[in-house]
Write a protein that holds these residues in place. Sequence first.
Motif, PDB file in Angstrom:
ATOM      1  N   LEU A  79       0.884  -1.163   0.000  1.00 45.36           N
ATOM      2  CA  LEU A  79       0.000   0.000   0.000  1.00 45.36           C
ATOM      3  C   LEU A  79       0.919   1.210   0.000  1.00 45.36           C
ATOM      4  N   VAL A  80       0.817   2.037  -1.055  1.00 48.30           N
ATOM      5  CA  VAL A  80       1.778   3.118  -1.259  1.00 48.30           C
ATOM      6  C   VAL A  80       1.055   4.422  -1.563  1.00 48.30           C
ATOM      7  N   PRO A  81       1.254   5.476  -0.744  1.00 50.57           N
ATOM      8  CA  PRO A  81       0.707   6.786  -1.108  1.00 50.57           C
ATOM      9  C   PRO A  81       1.532   7.379  -2.247  1.00 50.57           C
ATOM     10  N   MET A  82       0.876   7.628  -3.376  1.00 50.51           N
ATOM     11  CA  MET A  82       1.605   8.115  -4.556  1.00 50.51           C
ATOM     12  C   MET A  82       0.827   9.185  -5.302  1.00 50.51           C
ATOM     13  N   ASP A  83       1.583  10.014  -5.982  1.00 49.47           N
ATOM     14  CA  ASP A  83       1.060  10.969  -6.950  1.00 49.47           C
ATOM     15  C   ASP A  83       1.576  10.488  -8.304  1.00 49.47           C
ATOM     16  N   LEU A  84       0.720   9.877  -9.092  1.00 54.35           N
ATOM     17  CA  LEU A  84       1.166   9.287 -10.357  1.00 54.35           C
ATOM     18  C   LEU A  84       1.645  10.317 -11.369  1.00 54.35           C
ATOM     19  N   SER A  85       1.285  11.594 -11.170  1.00 52.92           N
ATOM     20  CA  SER A  85       1.768  12.635 -12.084  1.00 52.92           C
ATOM     21  C   SER A  85       3.209  13.032 -11.759  1.00 52.92           C
ATOM     22  N   GLY A  86       3.655  12.706 -10.540  1.00 56.36           N
ATOM     23  CA  GLY A  86       5.024  13.028 -10.147  1.00 56.36           C
ATOM     24  C   GLY A  86       5.239  14.475  -9.739  1.00 56.36           C
ATOM     25  N   ILE A  87       4.168  15.228  -9.529  1.00 54.33           N
ATOM     26  CA  ILE A  87       4.276  16.648  -9.186  1.00 54.33           C
ATOM     27  C   ILE A  87       4.562  16.865  -7.697  1.00 54.33           C
ATOM     28  N   GLU A  88       3.868  16.107  -6.843  1.00 49.25           N
ATOM     29  CA  GLU A  88       3.959  16.335  -5.399  1.00 49.25           C
ATOM     30  C   GLU A  88       5.291  15.839  -4.833  1.00 49.25           C
ATOM     31  N   THR A  89       5.747  16.519  -3.777  1.00 52.40           N
ATOM     32  CA  THR A  89       6.995  16.126  -3.110  1.00 52.40           C
ATOM     33  C   THR A  89       6.760  15.579  -1.711  1.00 52.40           C
ATOM     34  N   CYS A  90       5.549  15.783  -1.175  1.00 54.94           N
ATOM     35  CA  CYS A  90       5.189  15.223   0.127  1.00 54.94           C
ATOM     36  C   CYS A  90       3.674  15.075   0.186  1.00 54.94           C
ATOM     37  N   LEU A  91       3.217  14.294   1.135  1.00 54.27           N
ATOM     38  CA  LEU A  91       1.797  14.058   1.330  1.00 54.27           C
ATOM     39  C   LEU A  91       1.286  15.042   2.383  1.00 54.27           C
ATOM     40  N   THR A  92       0.267  15.803   2.042  1.00 54.08           N
ATOM     41  CA  THR A  92      -0.300  16.793   2.958  1.00 54.08           C
ATOM     42  C   THR A  92      -1.829  16.711   2.925  1.00 54.08           C
ATOM     43  N   TRP A  93      -2.466  17.416   3.844  1.00 54.49           N
ATOM     44  CA  TRP A  93      -3.925  17.512   3.837  1.00 54.49           C
ATOM     45  C   TRP A  93      -4.413  18.060   2.491  1.00 54.49           C
ATOM     46  N   GLY A  94      -3.706  19.060   1.975  1.00 54.96           N
ATOM     47  CA  GLY A  94      -4.130  19.719   0.744  1.00 54.96           C
ATOM     48  C   GLY A  94      -4.081  18.854  -0.495  1.00 54.96           C
ATOM     49  N   ASN A  95      -3.163  17.876  -0.545  1.00 56.83           N
ATOM     50  CA  ASN A  95      -3.067  17.073  -1.767  1.00 56.83           C
ATOM     51  C   ASN A  95      -3.594  15.640  -1.629  1.00 56.83           C
ATOM     52  N   PHE A  96      -3.827  15.192  -0.390  1.00 58.85           N
ATOM     53  CA  PHE A  96      -4.315  13.819  -0.215  1.00 58.85           C
ATOM     54  C   PHE A  96      -5.740  13.698  -0.723  1.00 58.85           C
ATOM     55  N   GLU A  97      -5.979  12.690  -1.532  1.00 60.88           N
ATOM     56  CA  GLU A  97      -7.257  12.420  -2.185  1.00 60.88           C
ATOM     57  C   GLU A  97      -7.572  13.444  -3.284  1.00 60.88           C
ATOM     58  N   LYS A  98      -6.584  14.262  -3.657  1.00 57.01           N
ATOM     59  CA  LYS A  98      -6.715  15.151  -4.815  1.00 57.01           C
ATOM     60  C   LYS A  98      -5.705  14.739  -5.880  1.00 57.01           C
ATOM     61  N   THR A  99      -4.432  14.782  -5.530  1.00 53.13           N
ATOM     62  CA  THR A  99      -3.382  14.322  -6.443  1.00 53.13           C
ATOM     63  C   THR A  99      -2.628  13.129  -5.873  1.00 53.13           C
ATOM     64  N   VAL A 100      -2.693  12.935  -4.561  1.00 57.25           N
ATOM     65  CA  VAL A 100      -2.039  11.805  -3.895  1.00 57.25           C
ATOM     66  C   VAL A 100      -3.116  10.841  -3.406  1.00 57.25           C
ATOM     67  N   PHE A 101      -2.943   9.562  -3.751  1.00 54.99           N
ATOM     68  CA  PHE A 101      -3.890   8.533  -3.357  1.00 54.99           C
ATOM     69  C   PHE A 101      -3.126   7.346  -2.786  1.00 54.99           C
ATOM     70  N   LEU A 102      -3.797   6.536  -1.980  1.00 59.89           N
ATOM     71  CA  LEU A 102      -3.187   5.335  -1.433  1.00 59.89           C
ATOM     72  C   LEU A 102      -3.477   4.179  -2.390  1.00 59.89           C
ATOM     73  N   TYR A 103      -2.442   3.781  -3.126  1.00 58.14           N
ATOM     74  CA  TYR A 103      -2.576   2.754  -4.146  1.00 58.14           C
ATOM     75  C   TYR A 103      -2.258   1.372  -3.592  1.00 58.14           C
ATOM     76  N   ILE A 104      -2.923   0.382  -4.170  1.00 59.57           N
ATOM     77  CA  ILE A 104      -2.633  -1.022  -3.876  1.00 59.57           C
ATOM     78  C   ILE A 104      -1.708  -1.503  -4.979  1.00 59.57           C
ATOM     79  N   ASN A 105      -0.459  -1.729  -4.624  1.00 64.91           N
ATOM     80  CA  ASN A 105       0.539  -2.141  -5.609  1.00 64.91           C
ATOM     81  C   ASN A 105       0.812  -3.634  -5.430  1.00 64.91           C
ATOM     82  N   ASP A 106       0.000  -4.448  -6.083  1.00 66.18           N
ATOM     83  CA  ASP A 106       0.216  -5.888  -5.996  1.00 66.18           C
ATOM     84  C   ASP A 106       1.105  -6.392  -7.129  1.00 66.18           C
ATOM     85  N   GLN A 107       1.712  -5.474  -7.863  1.00 65.84           N
ATOM     86  CA  GLN A 107       2.616  -5.811  -8.964  1.00 65.84           C
ATOM     87  C   GLN A 107       4.083  -5.644  -8.592  1.00 65.84           C
ATOM     88  N   ALA A 108       4.369  -5.154  -7.374  1.00 70.84           N
ATOM     89  CA  ALA A 108       5.737  -4.803  -6.996  1.00 70.84           C
ATOM     90  C   ALA A 108       6.629  -6.033  -6.917  1.00 70.84           C
TER      91      ALA A 108
END
Length: 115
Positions: A79-108
């Motif tokens: 389970l990885v918090p990620m911004d797939l666009s690569g814009i964000e540098t940290c996870l904050t209240w302002g970007n969580f669930e907007k550009t940063v989401f908690l992804y299920i990475n079962d391909q790792a």
Amino acid sequence: MDYIPIDKENLPEMFDIDLADETFKLKFAYNETGDFFTVDLFRPTGEEEDEEMIIGEKMVLNKPLWSDITDLSLPAPQLVPMDLSGIETCLTWGNFEKTVFLYINDQADDEDDPL
């Protein structure tokens, strides 16, 4: 990749989730002072109290949850918090669930590489 929708307006929030054919409970909270999110991991026991597995794991952008812990009973997919666009540098209240989401990475394949 699938992501886990979290209603940050209603934190703390707890729900069941199926990961690799096993059910876990996740509880999300927000620390306003430090501007970070935490997640607790429980294994349902069928009893009044669930088994506490991990409490207070800080969510960090691009870092798989529980990556510092070696325990075979933890969920198999990352389970990885990620911004797939690569814009964000940290996870904050302002970007969580907007550009940063908690992804299920079962391909790792590599635990150090969330993608």
